[in-house]
Design an enzyme around this catalytic site. Structure first.
Site, mmCIF file in Angstrom:
data_model
loop_
_atom_site.group_PDB
_atom_site.id
_atom_site.type_symbol
_atom_site.label_atom_id
_atom_site.label_comp_id
_atom_site.label_asym_id
_atom_site.label_seq_id
_atom_site.Cartn_x
_atom_site.Cartn_y
_atom_site.Cartn_z
ATOM 1 N N ASP A 109 0.836 -1.198 0.000
ATOM 2 C CA ASP A 109 0.000 0.000 0.000
ATOM 3 C C ASP A 109 0.874 1.251 0.000
ATOM 4 O O ASP A 109 2.107 1.182 -0.021
ATOM 5 C CB ASP A 109 -1.038 -0.032 1.130
ATOM 6 C CG ASP A 109 -0.493 0.316 2.507
ATOM 7 O OD1 ASP A 109 0.617 0.880 2.615
ATOM 8 O OD2 ASP A 109 -1.185 0.030 3.507
ATOM 9 N N VAL A 134 1.954 3.443 1.945
ATOM 10 C CA VAL A 134 2.922 3.846 2.959
ATOM 11 C C VAL A 134 3.800 2.687 3.420
ATOM 12 O O VAL A 134 4.284 2.667 4.545
ATOM 13 C CB VAL A 134 2.212 4.499 4.174
ATOM 14 C CG1 VAL A 134 1.617 5.824 3.785
ATOM 15 C CG2 VAL A 134 1.129 3.579 4.749
ATOM 16 N N LYS A 135 4.036 1.717 2.552
ATOM 17 C CA LYS A 135 4.900 0.600 2.900
ATOM 18 C C LYS A 135 6.306 0.775 2.318
ATOM 19 O O LYS A 135 6.569 1.687 1.535
ATOM 20 C CB LYS A 135 4.275 -0.705 2.415
ATOM 21 C CG LYS A 135 3.023 -1.104 3.197
ATOM 22 C CD LYS A 135 3.310 -1.269 4.692
ATOM 23 C CE LYS A 135 2.142 -1.881 5.457
ATOM 24 N NZ LYS A 135 0.980 -0.998 5.574
ATOM 25 N N THR A 136 7.202 -0.125 2.710
ATOM 26 C CA THR A 136 8.611 -0.026 2.332
ATOM 27 C C THR A 136 8.788 0.138 0.827
ATOM 28 O O THR A 136 9.554 0.979 0.363
ATOM 29 C CB THR A 136 9.377 -1.266 2.827
ATOM 30 O OG1 THR A 136 9.211 -1.381 4.248
ATOM 31 C CG2 THR A 136 10.860 -1.154 2.500
#
Length: 416
Positions: free
Chosen positions: A201, A203-205
């Site tokens: 998504d 805001v993930k790595t």
């Protein structure tokens, strides 16, 4: 220039959240997305003659297997649907119990409930992940799966948990959505158990904007995941309309556009991890000088993906005061999870009350009603003293050092 201003705006708006991947959108992502837009085929299946040879979802799945050294990867529309896919293909359903931690994202229990199974919550330890002793104590004849969640970039004591699963013949599903790129003793998180999940998504790595993946070394799990995520289509032959449906499935497909973004991002994973580790070390070095601060235990420090630095203060009262002071001093991106609506059991009233828009299985409702959600004193004692500090990619070394010094002075003033 317009793109740069837009991403700067997003970074300011989403400052409190983990956001490495989108911080470094660039030509790589645009090139992959433009391939899709030029063909006009946004769906991952079919339209072979129109897509100019571009199969972004297939390419990203292949890249995932290579980067993470796993046999199979199935892309999904989100980390949540990756978990739901895992539940289905691993045979989790009504009457089964799945052990999970008190500290995680709500999607963990959502996927279990959606499968008709019962989430059994147990305490965490100072790794901020599942306590192996708590897992062992929670096993009943109905237990079918243990689902450790590798929170905030670091890992559970996955070797001990795996040994417990092997001993009791239980399935092991790793929720590695917050720890992409992390590892334990050389093995990538998400590839150690019978299955693992990632979230891509926003805001993930690494991000696809929206997306997820189910990883496994078991061929039948992958075959079934391929079918299940596309309404049960068996994907045999060249005529999509003539494909058979060996079992029920759902629309958990990722689009070619989202996969294209991820294809650009995965090429930057090593760069992302190296930068996170560098900035994390700067913050930790400064906080290490503050008497009264201790740090989260990381079973394999080399395998930390370093997206957060989590630390403990002596008491809940001091932790609350320090967190407030950090925010007041302009140091956003420091999380006090104990009061968080999404990530800690204390405020999961919808789970505790089995609140649903549709009738749930009566057996599940009865099981939830019998759970003692107030008896997690060990987890409370840990989470009440925990602050997790987000690590950003776009800091310069000087900015990271300035932030570290300001954090250290702020917390010193509270502890003094």
């Amino acid at each position: 220039m317009r793109h740069q201003l837009f991403y700067l705006f997003l970074a300011k708006q989403l400052k409190p959240f983990p956001m490495p991947g989108f911080e470094i959108f660039g030509e790589e992502e645009r090139k992959e997305v433009n391939d899709v837009l030029e063909s006009g085929i946004l769906m991952r299946y079919g339209f072979d003659h129109m897509r100019n040879g571009h199969w972004k979802a297939k390419e990203l799945e292949k890249a995932i297997t290579e980067v993470f050294n796993v046999n199979h990867a199935q892309l999904t529309s989100s980390g949540t649907t990756a978990l739901s896919t895992a539940m289905a293909v691993m045979g989790i359903g009504a009457g089964d119990e799945v052990i999970m931690p008190t500290f995680t994202f709500v999607a963990s229990f959502e996927a279990i409930v959606a499968a008709g199974a019962t989430p059994v919550l147990v305490d965490i330890d100072d790794t901020l992940c599942l306590s192996p002793s708590a897992v062992e104590a929670a096993i009943t004849p109905k237990t079918k799966m243990v689902m450790p969640v590798h929170m905030c970039g670091s890992m559970a004591q996955i070797d001990e948990i795996k040994a417990i699963c092997d001993k009791h013949d239980l399935l092991l599903l790793e929720d590695a959505c917050q720890a992409i790129g992390g590892s334990f003793k050389g093995k990538k998180l998400g590839t150690i158990g019978h299955g693992g999940t990632f979230s891509f998504d926003f805001v993930k790595t690494i991000t696809c904007g929206e997306g997820g993946a189910f990883l496994t070394n078991t061929e039948i799990y992958h075959t079934n995941a391929d079918h299940y995520t596309d309404h049960g289509h068996d994907h045999i032959g060249n005529d999509r309309g003539a494909e058979a449906h060996p079992f029920l499935g759902y629309n958990f497909r990722i689009s070619e556009l989202h996969a294209a973004v991820g294809l650009g991002q995965i090429k930057k994973l090593d760069q992302i991890l190296a930068t996170q580790k560098k900035h994390n070390a700067i913050i930790k070095s400064a906080l290490n000088t503050v008497e009264g601060i201790t740090f989260r235990r990381i079973p394999d420090p080399e395998g930390d993906n370093a997206s957060f630095l989590s630390f403990f203060l002596p008491t809940e009262e001091l932790t609350r005061t320090a967190h407030k002071a950090l925010l007041e001093n302009g140091l956003g991106g420091n999380f006090y999870w104990y009061d968080n609506n999404w990530h800690y059991i204390k405020k999961w009233e919808h789970l505790k009350n089995a609140t649903s828009l549709f009738p749930l299985n009566p057996g599940l409702v009865d099981a939830i009603g019998k759970m003692d959600f107030e008896n997690f004193h060990k987890s409370d004692a840990i989470m009440g003293r925990t602050i997790s500090s987000l690590i950003n990619l776009n800091w310069t070394e000087e900015q990271a050092q300035e932030r570290a010094a300001k954090m250290a002075e702020t917390i010193k003033s509270v502890l003094a």
